[in-house]
Design a protein around this motif. Sequence first.
Motif, PDB file in Angstrom:
ATOM      1  N   TYR A   6      89.988  19.210   1.100  1.00  0.00           N
ATOM      2  CA  TYR A   6      89.171  18.328   2.098  1.00  0.00           C
ATOM      3  C   TYR A   6      89.155  18.968   3.650  1.00  0.00           C
ATOM      4  O   TYR A   6      88.564  18.530   4.557  1.00  0.00           O
ATOM      5  CB  TYR A   6      89.513  17.174   2.172  1.00  0.00           C
ATOM      6  CG  TYR A   6      89.512  16.111   1.147  1.00  0.00           C
ATOM      7  CD1 TYR A   6      88.534  15.716   0.251  1.00  0.00           C
ATOM      8  CD2 TYR A   6      90.674  15.923   0.246  1.00  0.00           C
ATOM      9  CE1 TYR A   6      88.404  15.288  -0.834  1.00  0.00           C
ATOM     10  CE2 TYR A   6      90.852  15.234  -0.706  1.00  0.00           C
ATOM     11  CZ  TYR A   6      89.564  14.781  -1.446  1.00  0.00           C
ATOM     12  OH  TYR A   6      89.640  14.172  -2.504  1.00  0.00           O
ATOM     13  N   PRO A  40      83.626  18.019  -2.510  1.00  0.00           N
ATOM     14  CA  PRO A  40      84.402  17.094  -2.239  1.00  0.00           C
ATOM     15  C   PRO A  40      83.862  15.428  -2.054  1.00  0.00           C
ATOM     16  O   PRO A  40      84.352  14.630  -2.287  1.00  0.00           O
ATOM     17  CB  PRO A  40      85.503  17.223  -1.073  1.00  0.00           C
ATOM     18  CG  PRO A  40      84.825  18.499  -0.388  1.00  0.00           C
ATOM     19  CD  PRO A  40      83.742  19.190  -1.478  1.00  0.00           C
ATOM     20  N   SER A  41      82.533  15.574  -1.660  1.00  0.00           N
ATOM     21  CA  SER A  41      81.897  14.322  -1.694  1.00  0.00           C
ATOM     22  C   SER A  41      81.449  14.006  -3.312  1.00  0.00           C
ATOM     23  O   SER A  41      81.237  12.538  -3.324  1.00  0.00           O
ATOM     24  CB  SER A  41      80.491  14.540  -1.078  1.00  0.00           C
ATOM     25  OG  SER A  41      79.723  15.453  -1.656  1.00  0.00           O
ATOM     26  N   GLY A  48      86.439  15.011  -6.014  1.00  0.00           N
ATOM     27  CA  GLY A  48      87.613  15.124  -5.196  1.00  0.00           C
ATOM     28  C   GLY A  48      88.803  15.294  -6.236  1.00  0.00           C
ATOM     29  O   GLY A  48      88.792  15.458  -7.465  1.00  0.00           O
ATOM     30  N   SER A  63      90.519  13.181   3.298  1.00  0.00           N
ATOM     31  CA  SER A  63      89.595  12.811   2.306  1.00  0.00           C
ATOM     32  C   SER A  63      88.354  11.644   3.045  1.00  0.00           C
ATOM     33  O   SER A  63      87.347  11.448   2.299  1.00  0.00           O
ATOM     34  CB  SER A  63      90.248  12.056   1.176  1.00  0.00           C
ATOM     35  OG  SER A  63      90.895  11.073   1.382  1.00  0.00           O
ATOM     36  N   TYR A  83      83.339  12.433   2.010  1.00  0.00           N
ATOM     37  CA  TYR A  83      84.012  12.897   0.919  1.00  0.00           C
ATOM     38  C   TYR A  83      84.552  11.591   0.087  1.00  0.00           C
ATOM     39  O   TYR A  83      83.971  10.469   0.391  1.00  0.00           O
ATOM     40  CB  TYR A  83      85.201  13.467   1.188  1.00  0.00           C
ATOM     41  CG  TYR A  83      84.972  14.877   2.088  1.00  0.00           C
ATOM     42  CD1 TYR A  83      83.796  15.549   1.935  1.00  0.00           C
ATOM     43  CD2 TYR A  83      85.861  15.549   3.052  1.00  0.00           C
ATOM     44  CE1 TYR A  83      83.568  16.622   2.651  1.00  0.00           C
ATOM     45  CE2 TYR A  83      85.794  16.575   3.597  1.00  0.00           C
ATOM     46  CZ  TYR A  83      84.363  17.178   3.750  1.00  0.00           C
ATOM     47  OH  TYR A  83      84.273  18.561   4.121  1.00  0.00           O
TER      48      TYR A  83
END
Length: 548
Positions: A84, A101-102, A105, A197, A211
Amino acid sequence: MKTRLLLLASALLLSSEMAMAQDYSVPVSEKNEKMMEGKFKPTWESLRNYKVPEWFRNAKFGIWAHWGPQCVEGSGDWMARELYFEGSRAYNHHVKHYGHPSEVGFKDIIPLFKAERWDPDKLVALYKKIGAQYFFALGNHHDNMDLWDSQYQPWNSVNMGPKRDILAEWEKAARKYELPFGISFHADHAWTWYEPSQRYDREGPKAGIPYDGKLTKEDGKGKWWEGYAPQDLYAQNHPLSEGSWSNGMIHKQWAWGKGVCLPTQEYCTNFYDRTLDAINRYHPDLIYFDVTVLPFYPISDAGLKIAAHFYNHNMADHKGKLEAVMLAKILDEQQRKALVWDVERGAPDRIIEEPWQSCSCIGGWHYNTSIYEHNGYKSAASVVKLLVDIVSKNGNLLLSVPLRADGTFDEKEEVILNDLGDWMAVNKEGIIDTRPWKVFGEGPIAESSVPINAQGFNEGTYNRATSKEIRFTQTDKNLYAIVLAWPEEKQVIIKSLAAGSEQYPGKISRIDLLGYGKVTFTRTDQGLIINMPDKRVNEIAPVFKIRK
């Protein structure tokens, strides 16, 4: 005068107790898991009655399987946090191979942790063969996934990933090979550790898109994780800590201060419940916390209650005898009477009165393909340097050997382990069951100041030790002098054993080089001069057994 001194001592003790007392802002609940009552209470005054068991003092060397889902990508330790970090190596690798990461994750990496080639029996058998006297398994890391059939964390290794009770299988193997079994717990810091995150890209086509750190159970409809709440893993339903966008801020806030967002009672209690659950199921002989002092200390009583429960539970398992070891970092002199001090990747520069441990790794804490590709592992010779220096100062070495996600180590690690095992097979009598001598050693490093940085991180100095460095250990019958590298010269000179030495005033009747046999020597005012054989008996370090 004597009365005044006693009163002063009592006042100082009371002052110390008051200083250590704490009005905990986040006390845990015992509704789910009741702390076992017994000799130990959840106070420093009570816990200071702890005595380190003799088996740990004798053990000197343990192996740690610091292994979990963060090994999947091969990006190294803390990858579940660093994926992240926009633009970081872990982020770039994750985006390239797994997704943004959106959208993808760390929760989505967990199913890829399959442990398909993991054979705990085979691994623990090898660890014992190369000289390990105890074994540690990872119970959970900062990634907050429990590696057992956890009743308080749905994100666990039985429900997903390998769908195996990893702790149960590790424990079974450790018991089979008669190695004391340890569990390390790190998940208390997930609260702050996963804060990245909650971020988003600041640049690029996905700038501003959050994220996955704030997702809820409702967001999982139709996804593989339907029915699971991401907040049980990420624990990010809270405001960011001060300075959270600074990647290094977490280190300043590790002890739950300096603007950290304080965890809730529910969160602290959940970690407490999970830890007691594992203690009650797997009966560990050792517990390691990757924390300052104790979990959530000084804001919560969670750690003190876990310690009291662990000691009392262990005594119940051993018919009233305490055989437990609990390890933690950055302890003051009083706290080291209640817990065993752990130094990460380093060692103090003197003999420590209470037994202690150094934890280190031949590579990164989680498997890192870059270290493999660039030949970045410690050699067996480097491991021996650390082990010998640590033992000479009354410590133990807990060595992590990184495993790949499939549960195996690579061929370069295999060579290191075999080389280490070969050295230990011949020389471990100078390590196992020994105690420090009057001085721990001599040489340029031994005679200089090598300060610890935070929780350790000074082992690089000891890795550079040459044959000028000598360390000492002893048993009731013998003194051992261990040279930290094989000397190029035909003689070894030990100043501490010179004729008339205060450290060794008696006569020396015989010296043996382990793996070779008797060697000749001369004792002068300058030192004990030992004549080396023409051929090396190993490529790592000579060990001399010295007899009166």
